[in-house]
Design a protein around this motif. Structure first.
Motif, short mmCIF file in Angstrom:
data_model
loop_
_atom_site.label_atom_id
_atom_site.label_comp_id
_atom_site.label_asym_id
_atom_site.label_seq_id
_atom_site.Cartn_x
_atom_site.Cartn_y
_atom_site.Cartn_z
N HIS A 1 67.17 79.89 -9.71
CA HIS A 1 67.62 78.50 -9.85
C HIS A 1 66.74 77.74 -10.83
O HIS A 1 67.25 76.86 -11.56
CB HIS A 1 67.66 77.81 -8.49
N ARG A 2 65.47 78.06 -10.89
CA ARG A 2 64.62 77.39 -11.87
C ARG A 2 65.10 77.70 -13.28
O ARG A 2 65.19 76.80 -14.13
CB ARG A 2 63.16 77.82 -11.72
N LEU A 3 65.42 78.96 -13.54
CA LEU A 3 65.92 79.33 -14.87
C LEU A 3 67.24 78.64 -15.16
O LEU A 3 67.45 78.10 -16.26
CB LEU A 3 66.08 80.85 -14.95
N ALA A 4 68.14 78.63 -14.19
CA ALA A 4 69.46 78.03 -14.40
C ALA A 4 69.36 76.52 -14.60
O ALA A 4 70.13 75.94 -15.38
CB ALA A 4 70.37 78.36 -13.23
N ASP A 5 68.43 75.89 -13.88
CA ASP A 5 68.30 74.44 -13.97
C ASP A 5 67.52 73.99 -15.20
O ASP A 5 67.69 72.85 -15.67
CB ASP A 5 67.61 73.90 -12.72
N THR A 6 66.68 74.89 -15.73
CA THR A 6 65.80 74.53 -16.84
C THR A 6 66.44 74.75 -18.20
O THR A 6 66.18 74.01 -19.15
CB THR A 6 64.49 75.35 -16.75
N LEU A 7 67.29 75.77 -18.29
CA LEU A 7 67.76 76.22 -19.59
C LEU A 7 69.22 75.83 -19.85
O LEU A 7 70.03 75.78 -18.92
CB LEU A 7 67.62 77.75 -19.69
N PRO A 8 69.57 75.60 -21.11
CA PRO A 8 70.97 75.30 -21.45
C PRO A 8 71.90 76.47 -21.14
O PRO A 8 71.47 77.64 -21.14
CB PRO A 8 70.91 75.03 -22.97
N GLY B 1 74.95 80.08 -18.56
CA GLY B 1 76.20 79.50 -18.09
C GLY B 1 77.06 80.51 -17.36
O GLY B 1 77.63 80.22 -16.30
N ALA B 2 77.16 81.71 -17.91
CA ALA B 2 77.97 82.75 -17.27
C ALA B 2 77.36 83.17 -15.94
O ALA B 2 78.08 83.42 -14.96
CB ALA B 2 78.10 83.95 -18.19
N GLN B 3 76.04 83.21 -15.87
CA GLN B 3 75.38 83.61 -14.63
C GLN B 3 75.58 82.58 -13.51
O GLN B 3 75.59 82.92 -12.33
CB GLN B 3 73.90 83.86 -14.87
#
Length: 448
Positions: free
Chosen positions: A166-173, A201-203
């Motif tokens: 979630h950190r990666l998903a929330d941090t990155l475009p 986005g796909a993930q």
């Protein structure tokens, strides 16, 4: 402009990366045979200025330390990873300039879960994220397994995996490319990778860690974990100590007398030919691990660690490719090797051993029958999806320790598609059992 080259390591289900601009580049999680990474840099006309590790690997011996020594690159390793060599420690938020002219830098993001110290690296071009090297954290459709460090930490690390994803998903475009090291057949993956797409986005719409709440995610993840390859025990310590450079020089040649002597001494003689050729004729007592299968994974999993191994191959090229596969998991120097076929490997007057092959239709015609044992060597999670009624279940990686558990009779051995059945059949044949290798695709919906 930037580039990212992928260095495939299909035998282990891994990928390494080389990313950079016009002049310099960074190598991410390089394999033990570093010449492939050096060749990729030469093709792109760049100098490797940095080598980075996302974590201390449990499934292969890293080439990072050797690559840094050879190229003079800075070696970046997560600060909390306990190692016995000099390196540049990396902490959350650290940045590293990769190619100033191209405006490329790496930004470290702490992503614990696969290991406590796991770190992902965001590749930024002029301040904008373009890719993230996720190692064993966020994979394609899944995450890296959290049970490889210490059993008491598994549940805690599973929760950390969810938070890191979630950190990666929330941090990155959403358009950021997700470039994991594991997940392409690696046993470091907690589940089979999907085709959900390789971007953040796909993930978000396909990765189990990003779809489910933490409690369901952890419960599903822990329930799906299967056995850990035995050789993983040796990979982490080797990487922490600092792996030695690779020696890929051809091993000493063995003639028929030496092959027989090594078998008599209890050493492993491994026939790399395809399973059809092996079943038709082989040196009695030798084992069949196909060069085109998951050679390194299954041989390293089954062989008693440190036991000398002699390789038999059709050609020098097949031997060289196998040797390269094996150094990646710490089997550094074959004791000996030979090329050709059984005619060259058997002493005068000796005949090749053989055993029959079959398909599931053949098995259906004779099962059940007195004196016939059906042996299923798939993993426990595979068998949960269906099995032959009355079959004995011994996963192939346990077979050499549990041969005494197989009932008397002719053993028809199967897996999911034939490769592991061939390994198992060779183990049984070497002990003198009457064996038939089922070389066919298993279907759970087959009526028995």
């Amino acid at each position: 402009m930037f580039f990212v080259d992928t260095v495939e390591v299909p035998g282990l289900g891994n990928r390494s990366y080389l990313a950079g601009g016009a002049r310099t580049a960074v190598a991410v999680d390089p394999p033990r045979d570093i010449d492939r990474v050096i060749a990729a840099a030469a093709r792109s006309g760049v100098r490797i200025s940095h080598v980075v590790e996302t974590h201390l690997h449990n499934d292969y011996v890293s080439g990072g330390l050797d690559l840094a020594r050879v190229t003079g690159a800075a070696y970046l390793v997560p600060a909390d990873a306990r190692v016995s060599f000099e390196r540049t420690p990396v902490r959350d938020g650290d940045t590293t300039v990769v190619d100033p002219a191209a405006g490329l830098l790496l930004r470290a993001l702490a992503t614990p879960g696969h290991t406590p110290h796991h770190t992902a690296y965001v590749l930024e071009e002029h301040g904008a994220p373009v890719a993230v090297f996720t190692g064993g954290s966020l994979l394609i459709g899944t995450v890296g397994r959290p049970d490889l460090v210490e059993p008491r930490l598994t549940a805690r690390l599973a929760r950390a995996q969810h938070a890191s994803a979630h950190r990666l998903a929330d941090t990155l475009p959403d358009g950021t490319a997700v470039l994991p090291t594991h997940g392409f057949g690696s046993f470091c993956s907690s589940a089979t990778a999907t085709d959900g797409g390789g971007t953040i986005g796909a993930q978000k719409s396909s990765n189990e860690a990003l779809i489910h709440d933490v409690d369901r995610f952890v419960a599903d993840l822990l329930a799906g974990l299967d056995d850990v390859p035995a050789y993983y025990t040796h990979m982490g310590p080797a990487n922490a100590a600092g792996p030695a450079p690779v020696d890929l020089a051809p091993p000493a040649s063995a003639d028929a007398d030496e092959i027989a002597a090594r078998l008599a001494a209890g050493e492993w003689v491994v026939d790399l030919r395809n399973r059809v050729a092996f079943a038709a004729g082989h040196v009695a007592g030798s084992y069949n691990f196909e060069a085109d299968g998951q050679l390194a994974t299954y041989l390293a999993w089954l062989i008693p660690w440190g036991r000398p191994v002699t390789l038999l191959g059709e050609s020098a090229g097949q031997l060289a490719a196998a040797q390269r596969e094996l150094v990646r998991v710490g089997i550094d120097r074959p004791a000996a090797a030979a090329t050709g076929g059984p005619a060259a490997w058997l002493r005068e007057g000796e005949a090749p051993a053989s055993f029959p092959r079959a398909v599931f239709d053949d098995l259906a015609r004779i099962h059940p029958r007195e004196g016939v044992v059906v042996l299923d060597v798939r993993r426990t999670t595979e068998r949960a999806g269906g099995f032959v009624p009355g079959s004995v279940h011994l996963p192939v990686h346990t077979l050499h320790r549990r041969l005494g558990e197989i009932p008397a009779g002719q053993v028809w051995v199967h897996c999911a598609s034939g490769m592991r059945a061939a390994v198992a059949a060779s183990l049984l044949d070497a002990t003198g059992r009457d064996v038939v290798a089922v070389d066919d695709v298993f279907r759970a919906d087959r009526p028995w």
